[in-house]
Motif scaffolding. Structure first.
Motif, PDB file in Angstrom:
ATOM      1  N   SER A   1       0.825  -1.202   0.000  1.00 54.59           N
ATOM      2  CA  SER A   1       0.000   0.000   0.000  1.00 54.59           C
ATOM      3  C   SER A   1       0.864   1.259   0.000  1.00 54.59           C
ATOM      4  O   SER A   1       0.575   2.221  -0.714  1.00 54.59           O
ATOM      5  CB  SER A   1      -0.916   0.021   1.226  1.00 54.59           C
ATOM      6  N   LEU A   2       1.921   1.251   0.778  1.00 52.65           N
ATOM      7  CA  LEU A   2       2.819   2.411   0.824  1.00 52.65           C
ATOM      8  C   LEU A   2       3.526   2.613  -0.508  1.00 52.65           C
ATOM      9  O   LEU A   2       3.698   3.751  -0.963  1.00 52.65           O
ATOM     10  CB  LEU A   2       3.837   2.246   1.953  1.00 52.65           C
TER      11      LEU A   2
ATOM     12  N   ALA B   1       0.933   4.016  -3.005  1.00 51.41           N
ATOM     13  CA  ALA B   1       0.634   5.411  -2.679  1.00 51.41           C
ATOM     14  C   ALA B   1       1.790   6.320  -3.096  1.00 51.41           C
ATOM     15  O   ALA B   1       1.573   7.421  -3.618  1.00 51.41           O
ATOM     16  CB  ALA B   1       0.352   5.562  -1.186  1.00 51.41           C
TER      17      ALA B   1
ATOM     18  N   SER C   1       1.595   9.357  -5.970  1.00 47.77           N
ATOM     19  CA  SER C   1       1.927  10.750  -5.674  1.00 47.77           C
ATOM     20  C   SER C   1       3.006  11.265  -6.624  1.00 47.77           C
ATOM     21  O   SER C   1       2.989  12.432  -7.012  1.00 47.77           O
ATOM     22  CB  SER C   1       2.358  10.911  -4.220  1.00 47.77           C
TER      23      SER C   1
END
Length: 43
Positions: free
Chosen positions: A15-16, A19, A23
Motif C-alpha cells: 500500500s505504501l 501510494a 503521488s
C-alpha cells in the motif's frame, strides 16, 4: 498468527509503495501541465 502478521506487513508495504508511486505520477502531471480533461462550449 505469524502468517497473518507476515501478510499484514506485506499488505501495508504494498500500500505504501502504491501510494508513493501515485503521488509521484500526480506531481509529474502537475509539473508538466498535463490536461486531464477539457470543456468545449458551443453556443
Amino acid at each position: 498468527m505469524k502468517i497473518i502478521r507476515r501478510y499484514g506487513i506485506a499488505v501495508v508495504a504494498a500500500s505504501l509503495i502504491i501510494a508513493g508511486q501515485l503521488s509521484v505520477v500526480e506531481a509529474a502531471a502537475k509539473r508538466e501541465g498535463v490536461q486531464l480533461g477539457s470543456l468545449v462550449c458551443k453556443s
